[in-house]
Write a protein that holds these residues in place. Structure first.
Motif, short mmCIF file in Angstrom:
data_model
loop_
_atom_site.label_atom_id
_atom_site.label_comp_id
_atom_site.label_asym_id
_atom_site.label_seq_id
_atom_site.Cartn_x
_atom_site.Cartn_y
_atom_site.Cartn_z
N LEU A 13 -0.01 29.70 23.01
CA LEU A 13 -0.22 30.52 24.21
C LEU A 13 -0.41 31.99 23.89
O LEU A 13 -1.17 32.69 24.56
CB LEU A 13 0.95 30.36 25.18
CG LEU A 13 1.15 28.98 25.80
CD1 LEU A 13 2.44 28.96 26.61
CD2 LEU A 13 -0.04 28.59 26.65
N PRO A 52 -3.96 31.38 27.85
CA PRO A 52 -3.33 30.43 28.78
C PRO A 52 -3.94 29.03 28.68
O PRO A 52 -5.08 28.86 28.23
CB PRO A 52 -3.60 31.05 30.15
CG PRO A 52 -4.73 31.98 29.96
CD PRO A 52 -4.71 32.43 28.54
N TRP A 56 -4.22 26.59 33.86
CA TRP A 56 -3.71 27.82 34.46
C TRP A 56 -4.82 28.79 34.80
O TRP A 56 -4.62 29.71 35.60
CB TRP A 56 -2.72 28.51 33.53
CG TRP A 56 -1.50 27.72 33.19
CD1 TRP A 56 -1.05 26.58 33.79
CD2 TRP A 56 -0.58 28.00 32.14
NE1 TRP A 56 0.11 26.15 33.18
CE2 TRP A 56 0.42 27.00 32.16
CE3 TRP A 56 -0.48 28.99 31.18
CZ2 TRP A 56 1.49 26.97 31.27
CZ3 TRP A 56 0.57 28.98 30.29
CH2 TRP A 56 1.55 27.97 30.35
N LEU A 64 5.84 33.47 33.26
CA LEU A 64 5.83 32.26 32.44
C LEU A 64 7.27 31.79 32.28
O LEU A 64 8.16 32.59 31.95
CB LEU A 64 5.25 32.55 31.06
CG LEU A 64 5.42 31.42 30.02
CD1 LEU A 64 4.49 30.26 30.32
CD2 LEU A 64 5.19 31.94 28.62
#
Length: 131
Positions: A13, A52, A56, A64
């Protein structure tokens, strides 16, 4: 054993950016599973991922949440149960090779233990309103 600072689920991420500092994340959940000798912590941060998940994209969010499970837990010590805003989270190589030393401490409460491994179980984003 996963390096506590390089969980692949969070690394995917955040890419090459530093992972969120656990001391600055909201620590909102602890689950102790004595049958499976595991402890799960849940954190949330407003520091959003650089990369992301596809599901999302296009969604409105500013927070988050992520859950970290520690397995093979031994030497669990708990003092107090309420969360406090000012606290310190430490995850480091343990005194015993192949183990992690984990602690969350504040002025009046603490949880500490040794674990054989850790992993991020789940991540989710949401839109957190202001108070």
């Amino acid at each position: 054993m996963t390096d506590a600072n390089e969980w692949p689920e969070l690394r995917a991420l955040y890419g090459t950016a530093p992972l969120p500092d656990l001391d600055t994340c909201d620590f909102f959940h602890v689950h102790i599973d004595e049958r499976g000798t595991s402890v799960t912590f849940a954190f949330e941060t407003s520091r959003l991922p650089a990369e992301p998940k596809a599901e999302w994209k296009g969604a409105a969010y500013n927070t988050l949440r992520f859950w970290i499970e520690f397995t093979g837990v031994s030497g669990l010590r708990v003092s107090g149960i309420l969360a406090e805003a000012k606290r310190s989270v430490r995850i480091s190589g343990g005194a015993t090779p192949g183990r992690l030393d984990v602690s969350v401490t504040s002025e009046t409460r603490s949880i500490a233990f040794s674990a054989s491994a850790s992993q991020v179980l789940h991540t989710r984003v949401y839109l957190k309103g202001s108070l």
